[in-house]
Scaffold this motif. Structure first.
Motif, PDB file in Angstrom:
ATOM      1  N   VAL A   1       0.301  47.245  20.616  1.00 54.07           N
ATOM      2  CA  VAL A   1       0.729  48.225  19.618  1.00 54.07           C
ATOM      3  C   VAL A   1       0.310  49.618  20.080  1.00 54.07           C
ATOM      4  O   VAL A   1      -0.863  49.853  20.395  1.00 54.07           O
ATOM      5  CB  VAL A   1       0.103  47.918  18.245  1.00 54.07           C
ATOM      6  N   VAL A   2       1.253  50.555  20.106  1.00 52.03           N
ATOM      7  CA  VAL A   2       0.963  51.904  20.607  1.00 52.03           C
ATOM      8  C   VAL A   2       1.378  53.004  19.627  1.00 52.03           C
ATOM      9  O   VAL A   2       1.205  54.185  19.932  1.00 52.03           O
ATOM     10  CB  VAL A   2       1.649  52.144  21.968  1.00 52.03           C
ATOM     11  N   GLY A   3       1.900  52.650  18.473  1.00 48.89           N
ATOM     12  CA  GLY A   3       2.286  53.676  17.508  1.00 48.89           C
ATOM     13  C   GLY A   3       2.721  53.057  16.190  1.00 48.89           C
ATOM     14  O   GLY A   3       3.383  52.016  16.183  1.00 48.89           O
ATOM     15  N   VAL A   4       2.338  53.695  15.074  1.00 45.34           N
ATOM     16  CA  VAL A   4       2.706  53.202  13.743  1.00 45.34           C
ATOM     17  C   VAL A   4       3.079  54.390  12.872  1.00 45.34           C
ATOM     18  O   VAL A   4       2.294  55.335  12.732  1.00 45.34           O
ATOM     19  CB  VAL A   4       1.552  52.421  13.080  1.00 45.34           C
ATOM     20  N   THR A   5       4.272  54.358  12.314  1.00 45.69           N
ATOM     21  CA  THR A   5       4.688  55.375  11.349  1.00 45.69           C
ATOM     22  C   THR A   5       5.251  54.680  10.113  1.00 45.69           C
ATOM     23  O   THR A   5       5.770  53.560  10.191  1.00 45.69           O
ATOM     24  CB  THR A   5       5.755  56.310  11.940  1.00 45.69           C
ATOM     25  N   VAL A   6       5.126  55.334   8.990  1.00 45.19           N
ATOM     26  CA  VAL A   6       5.615  54.792   7.719  1.00 45.19           C
ATOM     27  C   VAL A   6       6.454  55.859   7.037  1.00 45.19           C
ATOM     28  O   VAL A   6       6.037  57.026   6.933  1.00 45.19           O
ATOM     29  CB  VAL A   6       4.450  54.352   6.808  1.00 45.19           C
ATOM     30  N   TRP A   7       7.635  55.448   6.554  1.00 39.24           N
ATOM     31  CA  TRP A   7       8.516  56.333   5.803  1.00 39.24           C
ATOM     32  C   TRP A   7       8.555  55.820   4.354  1.00 39.24           C
ATOM     33  O   TRP A   7       9.305  54.906   4.040  1.00 39.24           O
ATOM     34  CB  TRP A   7       9.921  56.339   6.404  1.00 39.24           C
ATOM     35  N   PRO A   8       7.735  56.384   3.490  1.00 39.17           N
ATOM     36  CA  PRO A   8       7.717  55.891   2.115  1.00 39.17           C
ATOM     37  C   PRO A   8       8.875  56.458   1.295  1.00 39.17           C
ATOM     38  O   PRO A   8       9.388  57.555   1.580  1.00 39.17           O
ATOM     39  CB  PRO A   8       6.377  56.404   1.583  1.00 39.17           C
ATOM     40  N   SER A   9       9.296  55.732   0.288  1.00 38.98           N
ATOM     41  CA  SER A   9      10.365  56.196  -0.601  1.00 38.98           C
ATOM     42  C   SER A   9      10.134  55.632  -1.994  1.00 38.98           C
ATOM     43  O   SER A   9       9.446  54.620  -2.171  1.00 38.98           O
ATOM     44  CB  SER A   9      11.745  55.773  -0.067  1.00 38.98           C
ATOM     45  N   SER A  10      10.728  56.296  -2.964  1.00 38.17           N
ATOM     46  CA  SER A  10      10.596  55.905  -4.370  1.00 38.17           C
ATOM     47  C   SER A  10      11.927  55.343  -4.849  1.00 38.17           C
ATOM     48  O   SER A  10      12.954  56.034  -4.809  1.00 38.17           O
ATOM     49  CB  SER A  10      10.174  57.115  -5.214  1.00 38.17           C
ATOM     50  N   LEU A  11      11.912  54.080  -5.314  1.00 40.45           N
ATOM     51  CA  LEU A  11      13.134  53.390  -5.732  1.00 40.45           C
ATOM     52  C   LEU A  11      12.962  52.858  -7.156  1.00 40.45           C
ATOM     53  O   LEU A  11      12.062  52.054  -7.415  1.00 40.45           O
ATOM     54  CB  LEU A  11      13.455  52.229  -4.787  1.00 40.45           C
ATOM     55  N   HIS A  12      13.820  53.342  -8.050  1.00 45.30           N
ATOM     56  CA  HIS A  12      13.843  52.805  -9.416  1.00 45.30           C
ATOM     57  C   HIS A  12      14.899  51.696  -9.452  1.00 45.30           C
ATOM     58  O   HIS A  12      16.101  51.956  -9.492  1.00 45.30           O
ATOM     59  CB  HIS A  12      14.166  53.908 -10.425  1.00 45.30           C
ATOM     60  N   ARG A  13      14.425  50.468  -9.422  1.00 48.45           N
ATOM     61  CA  ARG A  13      15.331  49.324  -9.328  1.00 48.45           C
ATOM     62  C   ARG A  13      15.759  48.860 -10.713  1.00 48.45           C
ATOM     63  O   ARG A  13      14.975  48.919 -11.670  1.00 48.45           O
ATOM     64  CB  ARG A  13      14.649  48.200  -8.559  1.00 48.45           C
ATOM     65  N   PRO A  14      16.990  48.346 -10.824  1.00 48.93           N
ATOM     66  CA  PRO A  14      17.483  47.919 -12.145  1.00 48.93           C
ATOM     67  C   PRO A  14      16.785  46.677 -12.678  1.00 48.93           C
ATOM     68  O   PRO A  14      16.761  46.443 -13.883  1.00 48.93           O
ATOM     69  CB  PRO A  14      18.975  47.651 -11.890  1.00 48.93           C
ATOM     70  N   THR A  15      16.222  45.852 -11.788  1.00 45.55           N
ATOM     71  CA  THR A  15      15.544  44.633 -12.233  1.00 45.55           C
ATOM     72  C   THR A  15      14.146  44.594 -11.632  1.00 45.55           C
ATOM     73  O   THR A  15      13.819  45.326 -10.695  1.00 45.55           O
ATOM     74  CB  THR A  15      16.312  43.380 -11.783  1.00 45.55           C
TER      75      THR A  15
END
Length: 615
Positions: free
Chosen positions: A190-204
């Motif tokens: 493993v040589v790199g870790v990135t995270v792309w967070p997002s906000s999701l309002h799901r119907p269920t």
């Protein structure tokens, strides 16, 4: 023929040893296809955020704090082993709830479903407004967000990723991108870790069939009484092959912000030091040489011999100052701190303090302080005996307990505040006990040994006889009075370290990675030279004004940069911090007082030693 063979064998053995050597905590780990990759979680820290201008908090929180309602591992929460320095620096590492397999992509995997109560929703919303970031560790490498320097266009990884967004929404989906390097033997690293967070309002809220598509509405928590915030967390994993080798995988994280600033600052400081050294040397050589020539030109047979300036106090300069034992204690503690800082900077500059070994910097500093107690006791005793002191037991006691007790008391009060605020930054009782054991069982005995060695060598010889009756001191000029002189002598050393000080403040209080130890080491040398030249000049003017009380005045003048550090710290608090809680403000000024006190002792310490050595 034997010598070439021995050299060849030595080179082969040294090459094999170097190839097999890794720093503690920094050895790489090879993974097979589909093998489990360890994912851990660390504390949530406040930061400047993506576009935030001011820091809003100084409190850290455990990832599994019940008020966050984060998902927990199915096997249960386990605390991961951490070094003493990592614990002191606030790391609280636990096993994570996410399962990742080497080079196996995952799409929209549910972690768990949660229900957030209104009081916890309020707590989370406050942390979002304060720009808190989540910190994960994948194979010991921190997960970060990809950002771009607007000035240079350079892409780098910012440590951690956002808990929420500017609109107050909570991120509940994580796009994880893990970069790997293929070894010649077919294994992966493993040589790199990135995270792309997002906000999701799901119907269920059904996690059996998670949905991770684009949703128009973000997830916002309701703080209304009796409301139930039900949702679930999801993640996706995407593996990407990279040409980055394991040895350089930290380069994207340990970024030096605009190295040209560091370079220009260092060049300006060097020019200032060279100018100061030339000024002091020419002034002292010309003036003292002229005074000595004029003094030698006087006919010794004449009854009247006219003295003036610094020659009038030649019989007073070695008079014992007030509170010699306190001055000696500060000199001893300052020497101990200088040795600690010097060793730490050498190790850090040479790359021995690997960022993979979390807390290594703090561990080396603490252990260096502990074992360099012998140096502190030695220098305190010799300084005390030079000034005619005889109460050795009291000296050893104060050297062992005065400064450590002050720092321990301040840290203990700050720790109580952290405990009251339920922050993970509070040092555990067990860690406090270990520090006390190091203090009493190692540092204090070593200080006693150093004091014994110092007593054996004795004090420095006095070159001049001290008059029996003290000479009356005339009123000093305004620029030699305590307050103006401290401000005047402290501004130049502080100016030499101002730029590095700004980055250090950002690292300590704003969770920014700092790894420009080469610049820091050179800046420390410049500060030492600047402090020495300014103090020499100040003491010369003081003696010319017929004031022979140079011991304390030189110590305080040398430590004058600490006053400017306090002034700058207050400015930093007003301009870069918008602390919402009174506890964060107390924490900030508590840490600032500790930094200023250490700076005062370290920069003031060389002055009495320097003048006693060369007078």
């Amino acid at each position: 023929m034997c010598l070439p063979r021995l050299l060849a064998i030595g080179l082969i053995l040294s090459h094999s040893l170097v190839s097999a050597f890794y720093l503690p905590g920094a050895a790489p780990k090879d993974y097979r296809q589909g093998e489990d990759v360890e994912v851990d979680v660390n504390v949530l820290k406040p930061g400047l955020g993506y576009e935030a201008e001011n820091l809003r908090s100084l409190l850290n929180y455990d990832y599994y704090d019940e008020r966050f309602d984060f998902c927990k591992p199915e096997s249960g929460v386990r605390s991961m082993r951490s070094s003493l320095g990592a614990i002191l620096f606030g790391d609280r590492i636990f096993n994570g709830p996410i399962k990742v397999k080497m080079n196996v992509n995952e799409t929209c995997k549910a972690i768990c479903g949660v229900t957030v109560e209104p009081q916890n929703a309020k707590f989370i919303d406050e942390r979002i407004r304060e720009d808190y970031s989540i910190n994960w560790l994948v194979d010991g490498l921190p997960a970060g967000e990809v950002k771009e320097d607007t000035n240079t266009g350079e892409v780098f990884y910012d440590l951690g990723f956002d808990l929420g967004n500017k609109d107050g929404s909570l991120n509940n989906h994580y796009e994880i991108v893990i970069k790997y390097h293929v070894r010649p033997n077919g294994f992966f690293r493993v040589v790199g870790v990135t995270v792309w967070p997002s906000s999701l309002h799901r119907p269920t809220t059904d996690i059996s069939s998670p949905q991770c598509g684009n949703h128009e509405r973000p997830l916002k928590l309701s703080e209304v009484e009796n409301s139930k915030n039900k949702f679930y967390y999801t993640y996706s994993v995407n593996w990407e092959e990279s040409s980055t080798v394991w040895a350089t995988r930290w380069d994207n994280y340990l970024r030096i912000y605009d190295p040209r600033i560091h370079t220009f600052s260092l060049i300006n400081s060097l020019v200032m030091v060279i100018f100061l050294c030339a000024l002091v040397s020419s002034l002292l050589l010309k003036t003292v040489k002229g005074d000595i020539s004029r003094y030698n030109a006087i006919d010794l047979d004449e009854d009247v011999q006219e003295d003036y300036g610094w020659k009038l106090v030649h019989g007073e300069v070695f008079r014992t100052p007030k509170s010699p034992i306190l001055l000696s204690v500060l000199v001893g503690n300052g020497t101990q701190l200088c040795a600690m800082i010097g060793v730490t900077l050498v190790f850090a500059t040479l790359g021995f303090l690997s960022p993979s070994n979390r807390g290594a910097l703090a561990t080396v500093m603490l252990m260096s302080w502990t074992f360099f107690g012998i140096i502190g006791g030695y220098m305190a005793t010799r300084t005390y005996m030079t000034m005619g002191g005889t109460d050795q037991r009291k000296l050893v006691f104060l050297t062992s307990f005065l400064l450590p007790t002050f720092i321990f008391a301040v840290v203990f009060i700050l720790n109580l505040i952290l405990i009251f605020k339920e922050s993970s930054g509070a040092v555990p009782f067990g860690t406090m006990l270990v520090i006390v054991i190091l203090w009493f069982a190692i540092s204090v005995p070593l200080i006693s040994v150093g004091a014994w060695l110092g007593k054996k060598h004795g004090g420095l010889p006095s070159l001049l006889r001290v008059n029996q009756i003290p000479r009356q001191i005339p009123p000093p000029p305004k620029y030699l009075r305590p307050v103006p002189s401290i401000l005047a002598t402290g501004i130049l050393p502080f100016g030499a370290a101002f730029i590095e000080g700004y980055f250090l403040f950002s690292s300590i209080f704003a969770a920014r990675a700092y790894y420009a130890f080469g610049f820091l080491a050179m800046t420390s040398g410049v500060v030492a030279l600047t402090t020495a030249t300014v103090t020499i000049l100040f003491v010369y003017f003081l003696l010319c004004a017929e004031d022979y009380r140079w011991h304390w005045r030189s110590f305080i003048a040398g430590g004058g940069s600490a006053v400017w550090l306090l002034i700058y710290g207050t400015y930093y608090w007003l301009s870069r911090l918008s602390l919402d809680s009174f506890a964060s403000t107390i924490l900030y000024f508590g840490y600032l007082i500790i930094l200023a006190s250490i700076n005062f002792i370290v920069t003031g310490m060389p002055s009495p030693l320097m003048f006693y050595r060369h007078c």
